[in-house]
Structure formats: structure tokens, C-alpha cells
Design an enzyme around this catalytic site. Structure first.
Site: not given
Ligand SMILES: NC(=O)c1ccc[n+]([C@@H]2O[C@H](COP(=O)([O-])OP(=O)(O)OC[C@H]3O[C@@H](n4cnc5c(N)ncnc54)[C@H](O)[C@@H]3O)[C@@H](O)[C@H]2O)c1
Length: 596
Positions: A121, A142, A154, A192
Site C-alpha cells: 500500500s 494494489h 491501482e 491511500n
């Protein structure tokens, strides 16, 4: 022709890995699922069976399909089992040295053409890739939590990831029914980077007793339409994982203090309170791994009869103002059975407000949500006046006049002279300190903020703002009134932005900074937050609806009060406002709305 992926490997079957196994197996791809020990393997298997059994019980998956799905998974301890897969996704804990060790080993074990992917992440995919002899075949994939549900992936390319590998992985995402955004290797990628400052801030609010966990979570769910509140989300992510992500983002992302993990997170991790996976985090769960919250010592006791906790009886309510908020608030109180005295600055304004309330109530009748009799009864409860003196016998006053401190202070000074003792005086201000208006009276203990959201008849949330002088009785009264209105009242301190705006606007501002840095496009950032985090609107859609000028003003207030460098308004936001691009209301903001 995109590469065929007939079998893939997943390493680490925790919160994310088990979900990723499910995504592949559901889409007809064979999976070699790898863990470090038999016990961990069993846990991963139990997570998958639990999830697929729930899908069968809900009628979302046929039993035969579940059996076929489970048959596609080969459960193994140790990386050696991955020798013939076409792609591996690593989902072990967020530690660079651990991931580098695993990638070096995967490089040795896997066939030369296999793609090696990490689900990290926040760590650098580039740093992970250099542990192998094939960094051009290393990529970030991701997934979002829960992987079978969230649509976004992602795809993170490094400067050496080959274009073929990126294209093959994009095609794979499509086959999995996911929407991918492809981006460069930067701490936190899109989602994130925007999410974790917000989560950490929310934990800070909880740690400093600014508001309770239930109130922080309810505020963000009901005020912003988020699928879950930030503390419940921390529990879902896992506090150990969240700590590592914040810590990495702090170190990689320019030492932004907003990413320095709030000390409470580390304490909870040390104490084994990891969230859902350990059965206890900010909330307590039925058992480890269960999503079901059970009451614990922090769970608020239901207050029962409204007056039990010192709340005063309220029957007659004064509403001062003639704008959108005042109009909505009059309707809310009248519909809930309160006698309402509406006070405006003149008969003409009163007539307009009366018309607006009637129109809104009529809409309710047309939509079948309100009977004609109830509409007439609600209207019959409202008295229209242009004189504050008519507030002499009300039990509660809600002020919703223009957002200017001098005007509000003068009004509160007048209310202090006119109203009977014991009246609760409430302001709907969204940005001014409530204590300033409280101190314009001789009875600051009776003054509280009641921050309704627009449109008041629809939005279920009210922030109840306590100043350092507000009495417990006044707060209890405000809570009881919100409950009687059918709203959720959340109690918070008297700080700029209260709960919702303080948590929402810095995130929006960060999205503008991300766009300004050309890291991604407005469309991809909007997608990432909607499809990765379940937000009802992306940040740029929301900014255009709220208005860029309004957003900038709120962000400035937050910055001025907290002096947090990370809260400084994004220069691009300032420029757009200066250029008159204010959002939908001016036809153009981040997007052009003239032809839509
Ligand atoms: N939790 C989230 O919401 C989330 C979302 C997206 C991405 N991620 C990322 O996914 C990765 C995994 O996070 P998580 O939350 O699933 O962690 P987790 O702690 O729930 O699971 C990690 C698993 O890896 C296993 N493991 C540890 N060492 C191993 C080894 N040498 N070989 C095989 N398995 C090993 C552990 O036994 C554990 O089951 C992290 O990089 C994290 O940043 C997490």
C-alpha cells in the site's frame, strides 16, 4: 495479444491475500495460495470458505460455483510451490525487508517469464523490484479491502517496469471485472495518499476525546455518505497494517506530520488490538475475523426517556433567519410536532420563507411521503414574525442568519435580553467559534452549536457543538431534540470544522495538490476514491458541487486555527477561485458544466 494467465500465486493469506485468492478463483483462474505455516494456511482457507459460504447464503453464488471456485485453489506452505505460475501477488505484512526477501526468493523459484507483483500500500515498488534479477517484470497490483467487493485496482509501474507487463496486467484486471488506474510509484499511490491523513486525523480526534468513536464514525457516514466511518475502517484495514502504511508514508512522503502515526495506534498494536482480525480494535467484535460489532464498556447506554439525563423539556422553538438553512430547519421542527416561531427581518422575507416551506412540504405530499393532513398540521404549527420579541416564551432558539460573527453576536445579545431563563440558545454556524457567540450573552452555559447539514429536511446528521462553557444539561437537551427530530446528533468540541468539515476538507485539498503535482488526472482520482473506497462522489465532483470558494474558505479557517502546514490551501484551488471557476454554480470548476 495480451498474455494468458492460467495460474497465479498469492503469497500471504491475511486480510488482503485471502480476498485476492477469491477474486482470481471466482474468475476461473487457478490459484496456488501460499502461507508461512500450516496454521496460517488454515486461517486463510477458513477466510475464503467463510466468504464464499456467505455469498451462497445470500444467493449471490450457486453452490456448484462455490465448489468449483474452491477446487481451483491449491493450498501450500512455502514459496517453492510457485514454480510454474504465470504471475505471483505478494500480500505479506507491510515491511520492506520482508518483501525484499520474498521477492529475491520468488525470483529464484518462479519461471523466468513470470510477473512478480506486490500488493503493497505504501512501500516503494521500485525498492522491492531491485531485490530480483527481473525488475522490469515487477509491478504493483494494489487491491482494495475487501478485495472481492471493491472495484478498483491501482496498477503501479516503476521506471523500469516494461510496457508489455503493464499492458498484460491491465488486461488481467479487466478480466477480473476490476477498473484499473495506472500510476507511477509514489508513497500511498492515489487512494491511500488521500485516505490515510484523514484516518490518522480521525484517530487523533478520538485520542484527544474530541468526540466519541460512535460519533466520529456516524458523522462521516451520515454527513458524507461514506460506507463506513474512519475508526471502523481502521479496524477493517488492521491497525498493524495501518501503522506501517502511515509510518512509511510519513518517511517517504515528505515527513508530513499528518502521516506521523497518532501514538494511540502504536499502543493499540502493542496491546494486540489489531481490529477485526484480532476481534478488538476501536470496536469489539463477536470473535476474531468477524464483522459483527458487539457492545463493550465504551458503548453508549441508550438514554431511554428523553428527559432522563437532565435534558430540558422543549415544546416551542424559535428559528431566526430566512435563508436555505432556516427554511429547512423550520420544516424539520414543524414536521416533528414542535410549535415554531419563525423570525425574519421583515414581512416580505417571512412570506418568502413561508412559501418555500409550503413548496417543500407539498413536494413531500406529491412524493407520497407526507399526508395532506400532516402537511397542514405542520404549517399550522408555525407562526411567522418579524420581531425577535416573539421569542420571549420559546424553549429553544435556533439561529441560522448570515455567517458573520458581528451579526451573530448582536443577535445573541438581543436573545439574551428577550428570552426567558433556561432557554437553550443554538447557532447553526459552520465555521465560527461557538464560544464567541456564547460570550455575547450572560448565559454561555445555555449556548450550543446545532450544525445542521444542507438540505436540513433530508440530511440525517446534526453536529452538537459544546463549548468549554456549555452545560451538560444543554448538551443533553440538544441530544434529546435531535433524537426527537429523527436525526443523529453527534457531540464534538468547538473547533474549526467540527468533525465533518475538519476531516473532509483537508482530504479534498490534498486531492487538489495531487492533481496540481500532475501525479494523476481528476478522472482517475475520482475513480480511485469511488471505486477503491466506496465514496459516493470523487473529490473533484464534490468540490464542484460544494463550490470552490466555499471549500477554500473552510480550508483557510482550518489552516489558520491549527497552523498545520499540510492544511495550507492548494495554490491551484486559490487560482481557480480567483479565476471565477467556482464549480457548478458558475458553470465551471474542475470540470466544465456548461454543456452537461
Ligand atoms: N489491510 C488492507 O486494508 C490493505 C489494503 C490493500 C493493500 N494492503 C497491503 O496488503 C499487504 C498485506 O496486508 P494485510 O492487511 O493483508 O496483512 P495481514 O497481516 O492481514 O496478512 C499478512 C499475511 O502474510 C502472512 N505471511 C507473513 N510472512 C509470510 C511469508 N514469509 N510467506 C508467506 N506468508 C507470509 C501472514 O501469516 C499473514 O497471514 C500489505 O502490503 C498491505 O499494505 C492492505
Amino acid at each position: 495479444m495480451a498474455r494468458e494467465f492460467s495460474s497465479v500465486g498469492v503469497v500471504g493469506l491475511g486480510t488482503m491475500g485471502a480476498g485476492i485468492v477469491e477474486v482470481f478463483a471466482r474468475n476461473g483462474i487457478d490459484v496456488v495460495a501460499v502461507e508461512i505455516s500450516d496454521a496460517a494456511l488454515e486461517r486463510g482457507r477458513a477466510t475464503l470458505t467463510g466468504s464464499t459460504d456467505r455469498a451462497v447464503a445470500k444467493g449471490k453464488l450457486a453452490e456448484a460455483d462455490r465448489d468449483a471456485l474452491l477446487a481451483r485453489v491449491d493450498w501450500q506452505v512455502g514459496l517453492d510451490a510457485l514454480h510454474s505460475v504465470d504471475l505471483v501477488i505478494e500480500a505479506v505484512p507491510e515491511h520492506l525487508d520482508l518483501k525484499q526477501r520474498i521477492f529475491a526468493e520468488l525470483d529464484r523459484v518462479c519461471k523466468p517469464e513470470a510477473i512478480l507483483a506486490t500488493n503493497t500500500s505504501s512501500l516503494s515498488v521500485t525498492e522491492i523490484s531491485v531485490a530480483t534479477t527481473r525488475p522490469n517484470q515487477v509491478i504493483g497490483i494494489h487491491f482494495f479491502n475487501p478485495a472481492p467487493v471493491m472495484k478498483l485496482v491501482e496498477v503501479v509501474r516503476t521506471v523500469v517496469t516494461s510496457a508489455d507487463v503493464v499492458a498484460d496486467v491491465e488486461a488481467l484486471c479487466e478480466r477480473l471485472g476490476k477498473v484499473d488506474v495506472t500510476i507511477n510509484d509514489r508513497a500511498g499511490f492515489i487512494a491511500n495518499a488521500l485516505l490515510f491523513g484523514y484516518l490518522n486525523h480521525a484517530v487523533g480526534m478520538f485520542e484527544s476525546h474530541y468526540a466519541s468513536r460512535e460519533d466520529i464514525d456516524a458523522a462521516m457516514k451520515l454527513g458524507c455518505g461514506l460506507p463506513m466511518g474512519p475508526l471502523a475502517l481502521m479496524d477493517l484495514i488492521g491497525l498493524d497494517t495501518a501503522y506501517e502504511i502511515l509510518d512509511t508514508m510519513y518517511r517517504r512522503g515528505g515527513r508530513d506530520r499528518r502521516h506521523a502515526p497518532v501514538p494511540l495506534i502504536k499502543q493499540m498494536v502493542t496491546a494486540g488490538l489489531l481490529g477485526r482480525k484480532s476481534g478488538r480494535g476501536f470496536y469489539t467484535y463477536e470473535r476474531p475475523g468477524s464483522p459483527v460489532v458487539v457492545p463493550d464498556e465504551q458503548t453508549p447506554v441508550a438514554t431511554g426517556p428523553a428527559l432522563a439525563d437532565g435534558a430540558r423539556a422543549i415544546a416551542k422553538v424559535g428559528v431566526v433567519g430566512s435563508g436555505t438553512m432556516a427554511t429547512g430547519i423550520i420544516e424539520v421542527f414543524a414536521k416533528a410536532g414542535y410549535e415554531v416561531v419563525s423570525v425574519t427581518r421583515g414581512a416580505e422575507k417571512s412570506a418568502k420563507v413561508c412559501e418555500a416551506v409550503k413548496t417543500s412540504l407539498n413536494k413531500g405530499v406529491v412524493r407520497g411521503k407526507l399526508s395532506e393532513a400532516d402537511r397542514d398540521a405542520a404549517l399550522g404549527r408555525v407562526t411567522w414574525s418579524a420581531a425577535l420579541d416573539h421569542l420571549a416564551d420559546v424553549d429553544l432558539v435556533v439561529e441560522a442568519v448570515v455567517e458573520e460573527l458581528s451579526v451573530k453576536k448582536a443577535l445573541f445579545a438581543s436573545l439574551d435580553e428577550i428570552c426567558k431563563p433556561g432557554v437553550v440558545l443554538a447557532t447553526t454556524t459552520s465555521s465560527l467559534p461557538v464560544i464567541d457567540v456564547a460570550m455575547a450573552t450572560q448565559r454561555p452555559a445555555d449556548v450550543v452549536g446545532l450544525h445542521f447539514f444542507n438540505p436540513a429536511p433530508i440530511m440525517p446528521l446534526v453536529e452538537i457543538v459544546q463549548t468549554i462553557r456549555t452545560s451538560a444539561e444543554t448538551t443533553a437537551t440538544a441530544r434529546a431534540v435531535c433524537a426527537a427530530l429523527g436525526k443523529t446528533g453527534v457531540v464534538c468540541g468547538d473547533r474549526s470544522g467540527f468533525i465533518v468539515n475538519a476531516l473532509l476538507f483537508p482530504y479534498l485539498n490534498d486531492a487538489v495538490k495531487m492533481l496540481e503535482a500532475s501525479y494523476s488526472t481528476a478522472d482517475d482520482i475520482d475513480y480511485a476514491m469511488k471505486l477503491g473506497c466506496g465514496y459516493p462522489m470523487g473529490p473533484f465532483e464534490l468540490l464542484d458541487v460544494v463550490g470552490l470558494d466555499v471549500s477554500l474558505a473552510i480550508q483557510r479557517e482550518l489552516y489558520l486555527e491549527l497552523r498545520e502546514p499540510g492544511f495550507a490551501p492548494a495554490p491551484l484551488l486559490e487560482h481557480l477561485v480567483t479565476a471565477g471557476y467556482l464549480g457548478r454554480k458558475s458553470g465551471r470548476g474542475f470540470r466544465d458544466h456548461t454543456n452537461r
